[in-house]
Write a protein that holds these residues in place. Sequence first.
Motif, PDB file in Angstrom:
ATOM      1  N   ILE A 124      94.920   3.684  81.123  1.00 31.73           N
ATOM      2  CA  ILE A 124      93.959   4.649  81.656  1.00 31.73           C
ATOM      3  C   ILE A 124      94.300   4.862  83.127  1.00 31.73           C
ATOM      4  N   ASN A 177      95.132  -0.851  79.779  1.00 29.83           N
ATOM      5  CA  ASN A 177      94.629   0.009  78.706  1.00 29.83           C
ATOM      6  C   ASN A 177      95.148   1.448  78.812  1.00 29.83           C
ATOM      7  N   LYS A 215      87.818   5.604  76.465  1.00 30.49           N
ATOM      8  CA  LYS A 215      89.192   6.106  76.559  1.00 30.49           C
ATOM      9  C   LYS A 215      89.313   7.367  77.417  1.00 30.49           C
ATOM     10  N   LYS A 274      90.720   9.896  80.343  1.00 27.38           N
ATOM     11  CA  LYS A 274      92.072  10.151  80.857  1.00 27.38           C
ATOM     12  C   LYS A 274      92.221   9.529  82.251  1.00 27.38           C
ATOM     13  N   VAL A 291      86.284   1.361  79.221  1.00 25.91           N
ATOM     14  CA  VAL A 291      87.550   1.324  78.486  1.00 25.91           C
ATOM     15  C   VAL A 291      87.357   1.881  77.077  1.00 25.91           C
ATOM     16  N   SER A 292      86.234   1.581  76.439  1.00 23.95           N
ATOM     17  CA  SER A 292      85.988   2.045  75.063  1.00 23.95           C
ATOM     18  C   SER A 292      85.896   3.563  74.959  1.00 23.95           C
TER      19      SER A 292
END
Length: 120
Positions: A104, A102, A80, A82, A77-78
């Motif tokens: 994503i 999040n 980020k 696509k 998640v960190s």
Amino acid sequence: MGKKTLVIGASVKPDRYSNYAIQKLVNKGQDVVAFGMKEGTVAGVKIDTQLQPYENIHTITLYLNPKRQEAYYDYIVSLKPKRVIFNPGTENYEFYEILKKNNINYETACTLVLLSTNQY
């Protein structure tokens, strides 16, 4: 270069799908980085054994079973990305929910098939 891709669960063993995926990604002109348990190089791509703060990751393709993925939720998640691709055997409904929260994108697909059919 194409979509920068992080392969998680990368292996130097030529009979592993993650190994073949790295080769195919490189052959298709994608920018590839890789993380795995053992150091090595596949198609010129160094496999990192320590998590790196990679930048501009477009796609993360997973080759870890759902239980092993748990340790990497926050890390993924960190970054980020696509999108996250869940290859066959890596499907994980708990992680899908975390990714959704999040913003994503994710897909359950086979990276090798996506590349072979020009849908990557």
